[in-house]
Design a protein around this motif. Structure first.
Motif, short mmCIF file in Angstrom:
data_model
loop_
_atom_site.label_atom_id
_atom_site.label_comp_id
_atom_site.label_asym_id
_atom_site.label_seq_id
_atom_site.Cartn_x
_atom_site.Cartn_y
_atom_site.Cartn_z
N PRO A 84 0.05 -2.03 7.69
CA PRO A 84 -1.04 -2.97 7.95
C PRO A 84 -2.36 -2.39 7.43
CG PRO A 84 -0.55 -1.74 9.93
CD PRO A 84 0.45 -1.29 8.89
N GLY A 85 -3.41 -3.18 7.52
CA GLY A 85 -4.73 -2.69 7.15
C GLY A 85 -5.13 -2.93 5.72
N VAL A 86 -4.34 -3.76 4.99
CA VAL A 86 -4.69 -4.06 3.60
C VAL A 86 -4.62 -5.57 3.34
CG1 VAL A 86 -4.12 -1.82 2.60
CG2 VAL A 86 -2.30 -3.49 2.96
N PRO A 87 -5.18 -6.39 4.22
CA PRO A 87 -5.14 -7.84 3.99
C PRO A 87 -6.03 -8.23 2.82
CG PRO A 87 -6.60 -7.37 5.82
CD PRO A 87 -5.96 -6.06 5.43
N ARG A 88 -5.59 -9.21 2.04
CA ARG A 88 -6.34 -9.64 0.86
C ARG A 88 -6.27 -11.16 0.70
NH1 ARG A 88 -4.85 -5.41 -4.05
NH2 ARG A 88 -5.45 -3.49 -2.97
N THR A 89 -7.32 -11.71 0.10
CA THR A 89 -7.33 -13.14 -0.19
C THR A 89 -6.92 -13.44 -1.62
OG1 THR A 89 -9.71 -13.02 -0.67
CG2 THR A 89 -9.08 -13.66 1.54
N ALA A 90 -7.06 -12.47 -2.54
CA ALA A 90 -6.62 -12.64 -3.92
C ALA A 90 -5.22 -12.05 -4.04
CB ALA A 90 -7.58 -11.94 -4.88
N ASP B 297 0.82 -1.20 0.00
CA ASP B 297 0.00 0.00 0.00
C ASP B 297 0.86 1.26 0.00
OD1 ASP B 297 -2.62 1.13 0.08
OD2 ASP B 297 -2.27 1.71 2.16
N GLN B 298 0.54 2.20 -0.90
CA GLN B 298 1.20 3.51 -0.97
C GLN B 298 2.73 3.37 -1.02
OE1 GLN B 298 -0.75 6.64 1.54
NE2 GLN B 298 -1.85 4.91 2.42
N GLY B 299 3.18 2.53 -1.92
CA GLY B 299 4.61 2.26 -2.02
C GLY B 299 5.46 3.46 -2.35
N GLY B 300 4.88 4.47 -2.99
CA GLY B 300 5.64 5.66 -3.30
C GLY B 300 5.93 6.52 -2.08
N PHE C 59 -0.88 -5.06 12.56
CA PHE C 59 -0.42 -6.36 12.06
C PHE C 59 -1.06 -7.52 12.83
CE2 PHE C 59 2.94 -4.02 9.82
CZ PHE C 59 2.97 -4.73 8.63
N LEU C 60 -1.36 -7.31 14.11
CA LEU C 60 -2.08 -8.35 14.85
C LEU C 60 -3.48 -8.56 14.29
CD1 LEU C 60 -1.09 -7.61 18.57
CD2 LEU C 60 -0.47 -9.64 17.23
N MET C 61 -4.15 -7.47 13.93
CA MET C 61 -5.49 -7.58 13.35
C MET C 61 -5.43 -8.23 11.98
SD MET C 61 -7.09 -3.95 14.65
CE MET C 61 -8.79 -4.29 14.15
N ASP C 62 -4.45 -7.86 11.17
CA ASP C 62 -4.27 -8.52 9.88
C ASP C 62 -4.04 -10.02 10.06
OD1 ASP C 62 -4.47 -6.02 8.76
OD2 ASP C 62 -2.39 -5.89 8.09
N SER C 63 -3.34 -10.37 11.13
CA SER C 63 -3.06 -11.78 11.40
C SER C 63 -4.35 -12.57 11.52
CB SER C 63 -2.25 -11.93 12.69
OG SER C 63 -1.00 -11.28 12.60
#
Length: 548
Positions: free
Chosen positions: A355-361, A345-348, A440-444
């Motif tokens: 954290p906050g961008v978990p994805r299944t695809a 996310d927002q690599g620039g 990161f705990l929530m993403d887990s």
């Protein structure tokens, strides 16, 4: 996260952050879901919906902290946008944070919380929407009524709606195409990779869809998709049990609706190497992003092996990777070249993953930062006046060849040990702040894990070089992938023909640079220039026709 107020979470030094990290006994999960997904060496995704709903809380108690962080992660995201109203989830989330409460306008809230050094904001991604609130512990009791009001009684004022939607429309019409060709090519890749699915559109929507969104749509979306049945509460810092109980009680007052959450769109399967060249006026270079479907996420143990291979190729914004070394350091072609095994996310803007961008695809991607076009090289160097294609073709071949070499030959034991050692230390930097630790705990939980950072470290400790090399062969490839290239209109057609015809692409050096290169680099250049790319389709798209 977009922020309100002038409070910035402090970023501690790595050594200090390690000292601040809580012991395992301080991390609790009010309602823990047991799963075998985190121990099975499988690519099967975990059912993320199990992490959300009534009573689901992630705690990170830090009694010595002077702050409190609250996160509310809703399992909705842009994939829940109705057809024809793409961007609705984003509009709704923005209205909750940008329109105040029934009792206070957003301007009044800003003025009130400024002396407290408090902040709040929201981040919308494909599958989740996450609100974050942060305040010094001394002002928690004064700040919380605002949190509660935003959560349960948002104003949804017409004037604020017009402002939010105007900014959103400007983003999809102008900003996304003009602000950064690098981000442009990245989002264009997802548009191509997920075309026809609910993952295709950027979270802000499209030029055609944003005008269709009404304030009544926003209110309905809030009632039906921001509910007590699809929320995960996160709380960290110095808070009391009584406060947590109050927070849980208030969240339980959200609508008791079970949202109709669609299945996440799967990436398309490319037939050979399929390229879309986006032609725009006055582009200074060619920005390249590649992507190939990859059925592995953090829920699978194989992810640890791919992390090592990914880091070896090139960690985001780090200068030791193979791609960076070959393309930037040795040949001075651009500012950097990196590999990714999940959405960054927002690599620039960020050196470390958010954290906050978990994805299944998921998919494996390469980012080749802008390389020079023929027009620019011709203007700089008289000796290059006869070239008709800049560095994009050569850089793409070089990057694909490096992936191919890794697949065919694997990592050496020495490279494996060095990369793994780096990675085990580097991952600890992800959680330098309380907010990042909680995130990161929530993403887990989304991935069916308890603590992604700790669990990946244990997996990395037990990896072998054979594990890594086998995973690369199993999940990566160079024969079938998608590529997007944002480039100048003068470069688009010559590059299209060169790719389609598999034309040799000798590296275009100035005489001065060429004279200083060792013979082994020039010999490698010749092999790269003739490396075969399995190109099956190259299309040119006008910039004005993207994200429509």
């Amino acid at each position: 996260m977009k922020k309100i107020a002038a409070y910035i979470l402090p970023v501690a030094l790595a050594a200090a952050s390690c000292a601040q990290q809580p012991q395992a006994s301080q991390q609790t999960d009010t309602q823990t879901t047991t799963t075998t997904a985190n121990t099975a060496n499988t690519a099967a995704p975990y059912d993320a919906s199990q992490a959300f709903g009534p009573g689901k809380v992630v705690e990170l108690k830090q009694p010595e902290s002077n702050k409190v962080i609250i996160k509310l992660m809703f399992k909705n995201g842009s994939m829940t946008d109705p057809e024809g109203k793409e961007g609705l989830t984003f509009t709704t989330a923005e209205m909750i944070t940008e329109s105040g409460t029934q009792d206070m306008t957003v301007s009044q809230i800003k003025d009130k919380i400024f002396p407290w050094a408090a902040e709040y904001g929201v981040n919308v991604d494909k599958e989740v929407t996450t609100f974050t609130f942060a305040v010094h512990q001394d002002f928690l009791n004064e700040f919380y009524p605002i949190v509660r009001g935003l959560l349960l009684n948002p104003a949804f004022a017409e004037e604020d709606f017009k402002r939010v939607k105007s900014n959103q429309q400007n983003f999809v019409d102008e900003v996304i195409r003009a602000s950064s060709d690098e981000e442009y090519s990245k989002k264009a890749l997802e548009d191509l990779l997920f075309r026809g699915t609910n993952y295709q559109h950027v979270v802000e929507g499209t030029s055609a869809s944003v005008p269709n969104i009404t304030l009544e749509d926003v209110k309905n979306h809030w009632r039906n998709y921001f509910t007590q049945n699809n929320v995960l509460i996160g709380i960290a810092g110095n808070y009391s049990d009584a406060f947590l109980n109050q927070l849980k009680s208030d969240v339980a007052q959200l609508p008791d609706v079970r949202p109709n959450i669609p299945v996440a769109g799967e990436p398309n399967t490319p037939n050979g190497v399929q390229v879309e060249i986006i032609r725009k006026d006055d582009a200074l270079g060619s920005a390249i992003f590649t992507g190939r479907p990859m059925p592995v996420t953090r829920s699978a143990d194989d992810f640890a092996a791919l992390m090592v291979a990914n880091s070896y190729l090139g960690e985001h914004r780090k200068s030791y990777g193979k791609l960076y070394d070959k393309i930037r350091t040795t040949r001075s072609m651009n500012y950097g070249d990196y590999s990714y095994i999940e959405w960054y996310d927002q690599g620039g803007s960020y050196q470390l993953p958010n954290p906050g961008v978990p994805r299944t695809a998921n998919y494996h991607a390469l980012w080749i930062r802008p390389v020079q076009i023929a027009e620019g090289l011709q203007q700089q160097y008289a000796e290059l006046s006869d070239i008709n294609v800049g560095h994009a073709h050569f850089a793409l071949r070089l990057a694909m060849r490096e992936v191919d070499n890794l697949m065919q030959n694997g990592m050496t034991q020495e490279d494996f040990e060095l990369t793994r050692k780096f990675l085990r230390s580097y991952m600890k930097l992800y959680i330098q702040t309380t907010e990042k630790q909680l995130g990161f705990l929530m993403d887990s939980r989304f991935y069916g894990r308890q603590d992604y950072i700790e669990e990946m470290d244990r997996l990395l400790a037990n990896l072998t070089v054979e594990d890594v090399n086998n995973a690369v062969k199993k999940y990566w490839g160079t024969d079938n992938l998608y590529i997007t290239i944002v480039t100048d209109d003068s470069e688009a057609e010559p590059l299209q023909q060169a790719l389609l015809n598999n034309t040799p692409s000798p590296m275009s050096y100035s005489n001065l640079v060429r004279e200083g290169l060792p013979q082994e680099v020039l010999a490698e250049d010749e092999a790269i220039a003739n490396y075969n790319l399995n190109i099956t389709d190259v299309r040119i798209v006008d910039s004005k026709d993207t994200f429509k």
